[in-house]
Design a protein around this motif. Structure first.
Motif, short mmCIF file in Angstrom:
data_model
loop_
_atom_site.label_atom_id
_atom_site.label_comp_id
_atom_site.label_asym_id
_atom_site.label_seq_id
_atom_site.Cartn_x
_atom_site.Cartn_y
_atom_site.Cartn_z
N UNK A 137 0.81 -1.22 0.00
CA UNK A 137 0.00 0.00 0.00
C UNK A 137 0.84 1.27 0.00
N UNK A 138 2.01 1.23 0.63
CA UNK A 138 2.79 2.46 0.85
C UNK A 138 4.12 2.50 0.11
N UNK A 139 4.59 1.36 -0.43
CA UNK A 139 5.94 1.32 -0.99
C UNK A 139 5.91 0.92 -2.47
N UNK A 140 6.86 1.42 -3.27
CA UNK A 140 6.97 0.99 -4.66
C UNK A 140 7.47 -0.44 -4.74
N UNK A 141 7.28 -1.09 -5.88
CA UNK A 141 7.67 -2.49 -6.05
C UNK A 141 9.14 -2.72 -5.73
N UNK A 142 9.99 -1.72 -6.01
CA UNK A 142 11.43 -1.85 -5.78
C UNK A 142 11.81 -1.78 -4.31
N UNK A 143 10.85 -1.44 -3.41
CA UNK A 143 11.15 -1.32 -1.98
C UNK A 143 10.32 -2.27 -1.12
N UNK A 144 9.47 -3.09 -1.74
CA UNK A 144 8.57 -3.94 -0.97
C UNK A 144 9.35 -4.90 -0.07
N UNK A 145 10.34 -5.59 -0.64
CA UNK A 145 11.13 -6.53 0.15
C UNK A 145 11.85 -5.86 1.29
N UNK A 146 12.42 -4.68 1.04
CA UNK A 146 13.12 -3.94 2.09
C UNK A 146 12.16 -3.51 3.19
N UNK A 147 10.96 -3.06 2.81
CA UNK A 147 9.97 -2.64 3.80
C UNK A 147 9.56 -3.80 4.69
N UNK A 148 9.32 -4.96 4.09
CA UNK A 148 8.98 -6.15 4.87
C UNK A 148 10.11 -6.51 5.82
N UNK A 149 11.33 -6.46 5.30
CA UNK A 149 12.49 -6.83 6.12
C UNK A 149 12.63 -5.92 7.33
N UNK A 150 12.52 -4.60 7.13
CA UNK A 150 12.69 -3.67 8.24
C UNK A 150 11.54 -3.77 9.25
N UNK A 151 10.38 -4.23 8.81
CA UNK A 151 9.28 -4.44 9.76
C UNK A 151 9.56 -5.65 10.64
N UNK A 152 9.96 -6.76 10.01
CA UNK A 152 10.15 -8.01 10.73
C UNK A 152 11.42 -8.01 11.57
N UNK A 153 12.34 -7.06 11.30
CA UNK A 153 13.56 -6.96 12.09
C UNK A 153 13.24 -6.91 13.58
N UNK A 154 12.13 -6.26 13.95
CA UNK A 154 11.78 -6.14 15.36
C UNK A 154 11.64 -7.47 16.06
N UNK A 155 11.12 -8.48 15.36
CA UNK A 155 10.96 -9.80 15.97
C UNK A 155 12.31 -10.37 16.37
N UNK A 156 13.25 -10.33 15.44
CA UNK A 156 14.56 -10.93 15.70
C UNK A 156 15.32 -10.15 16.78
N UNK A 157 15.21 -8.82 16.76
CA UNK A 157 15.86 -8.03 17.79
C UNK A 157 15.23 -8.32 19.15
N UNK A 158 13.90 -8.42 19.18
CA UNK A 158 13.22 -8.75 20.43
C UNK A 158 13.59 -10.12 20.96
N UNK A 159 13.70 -11.09 20.06
CA UNK A 159 14.11 -12.43 20.50
C UNK A 159 15.52 -12.40 21.08
N UNK A 160 16.42 -11.65 20.42
CA UNK A 160 17.79 -11.56 20.92
C UNK A 160 17.85 -10.97 22.31
N UNK A 161 17.07 -9.92 22.54
CA UNK A 161 17.01 -9.31 23.88
C UNK A 161 16.42 -10.30 24.89
#
Length: 462
Positions: A137-161
């Protein structure tokens, strides 16, 4: 005011939305990893068994299984848009950490920590249904994968903590079954209560900011595919149409397979998450560091490895768009890595265990981004949030199945049997990834627009 007839436009605030969701997913990741490595503390504090403490983690999967279909119906009928979905996620996350904090006031409040984990699990599963829809909805096709990645980063950072901090806050010994003194229990109780209380405060602030500033979608869509979907596709919102969409999804073999793949991708690490400290104690991997602390350090490498895996995976997906190939290679590599993890434990090689878990996390994060975008490609133009909401009902069911079976395997065959079970799950995931028949339906729209100014690829509907 911009309209949908104008050229696609990008809005800077899309990154602020990503950041806020990532913070909430951080607390969700923390709720996954905070209990297994210090299970002995919770066993003694709540006067419970290890199997009951496993349920503190497993409880996260109960509510998503029950509400995924009703949520999908609400999304389909337009009763709950992206804004309300994110606010619902934020409210559940805030309620969850509040209940966990309250449960640590007294040892008789075990039911509150389970209830809090149920809410946290609901928040995380709603949150994981959001990245694909938000990105499209908010990102161009060239940034979709990056947007998903930066969203899900929180899970992995939270797990590490979650793997590290609780083990440092709760004083323990070199045995997972050691009896903790009253002072150690009181100190651990107080420290954990402060930790979860701070999570509650941050989560509440993020929730308030979302209520004030978040919107359902931008005034102007970021891609021609999204613009055509908004204008050309007239959705019949009746119950019969909803049933047809559900039938279409669940009779699509590739959709089912990707649901299973993503479920395994998130849950194959569950045996290690729940019982790494017990594995460390069983094989006596260290004489100087407590199993709780060493198990937490080992599992934190999984989460830290996942961060670059997500970022690099997002960039590779944006550039290559070869989802099936990347997923197959990633899952095959995960299987090899789980085998090496088992070998490292058998030969008591802590350094190799650290390295392999970091690689395991990297590969899991890399595959995760592929699967998120893959599932919206094969189901376009069905609402991405609806698709991923149903998908995480699958994921929750697999979580309960794997966690319950992992404890049974550990009780029967010990650490070696548990690690063998993890390897078998990774092998099954590798085999499944070979049978996906992928059609990049959303990408075809973009390619059709780029190849000719006068012709358009027909809008595909289920």
């Amino acid at each position: 005011m911009e309209t949908n007839q104008e050229h696609p436009k990008l809005y800077t605030r899309r990154w602020a939305f990503i950041f806020g969701i990532s913070i909430l997913l951080l607390f969700g990741g923390n709720s996954f990893s905070s209990f297994g490595q210090i299970s002995n503390f919770y066993v003694q504090f709540f006067n419970s068994s290890h199997a009951q403490v496993d349920w503190i983690t497993a409880a996260r999967s109960v509510s998503p299984m029950c509400i995924s279909l009703p949520f999908a119906l609400l999304i389909f009928k337009g009763k709950i848009g992206l804004r309300n979905l994110i606010i619902a996620m934020a409210t559940c996350a805030t309620t969850g950490v509040m209940l966990v904090t309250l449960s640590l006031l007294d040892s008789s409040l075990f039911f509150l920590i389970v209830l809090g984990q149920t809410m946290s699990g609901l928040a995380q599963n709603i949150g994981l249904a959001i990245p694909s829809g938000l990105a499209s909805l908010w990102f161009p096709e060239s940034q979709v994968g990056t947007a998903i990645a930066f969203t899900v980063v929180g899970i992995y950072l939270g797990e590490g903590i979650g793997y590290i901090i609780p083990a440092l806050l709760v004083l323990s010994s070199n045995r997972t079954d050691a009896i903790l003194s009253g002072n150690k229990l009181a100190s651990g109780q107080r420290s954990l209560r402060y930790m979860y209380g701070s999570y509650f405060a941050v989560s509440a602030v993020v929730t308030i900011l979302f209520v004030i500033f978040l919107t359902d979608k931008p005034a102007t869509p970021p891609t021609t595919a999204q613009e055509r979907k908004n204008t050309d596709l007239q959705v019949d919102k009746t119950w019969n149409k909803f049933c047809k969409v559900i039938k279409h999804l669940f009779t699509n073999p590739s959709y089912i397979l990707v649901c299973i793949l993503l479920g395994f991708n998130f849950q194959i690490s569950m045996p290690e998450n729940l019982m790494m400290s017990e594995i460390v104690a069983d094989f006596k991997l260290s004489q100087t560091i407590s199993p709780d602390a060493l198990g937490g350090y080992v599992m934190s490498m999984f989460s830290l490895g996942g961060l670059p895996g997500l970022v690099i995976g997002g960039k590779v997906v944006d550039r290559c768009k070869t989802y099936k190939l990347l997923t197959s290679i990633g899952n095959a590599s995960i299987f090899v890595t789980t085998v090496v993890i088992a070998i490292s434990v058998i030969f008591k090689s802590a350094p190799w265990l650290f390295v392999c878990n970091a690689l395991y996390g990297f590969l899991t994060g890399f595959v995760c981004v592929n699967l998120f975008e893959m599932i919206t490609q094969i189901t376009y133009p069905i609402d991405e949030t609806l698709v991923t909401t149903l998908m995480f009902g699958f994921q929750a069911a697999l979580s309960l199945l794997i966690s319950g079976f992992a404890r049974l395997v550990f009780s029967t065959w010990g650490s070696l049997g548990l690690l063998s079970f993890q390897c078998a799950c990774a092998l099954l995931n590798t085999v499944i990834s070979c049978f996906i028949s992928l059609k990049n339906r959303r990408l075809e729209i973009v390619k059709g627009e780029n190849e000719s100014d006068n012709s358009q690829t027909p809008l595909l509907t289920p």
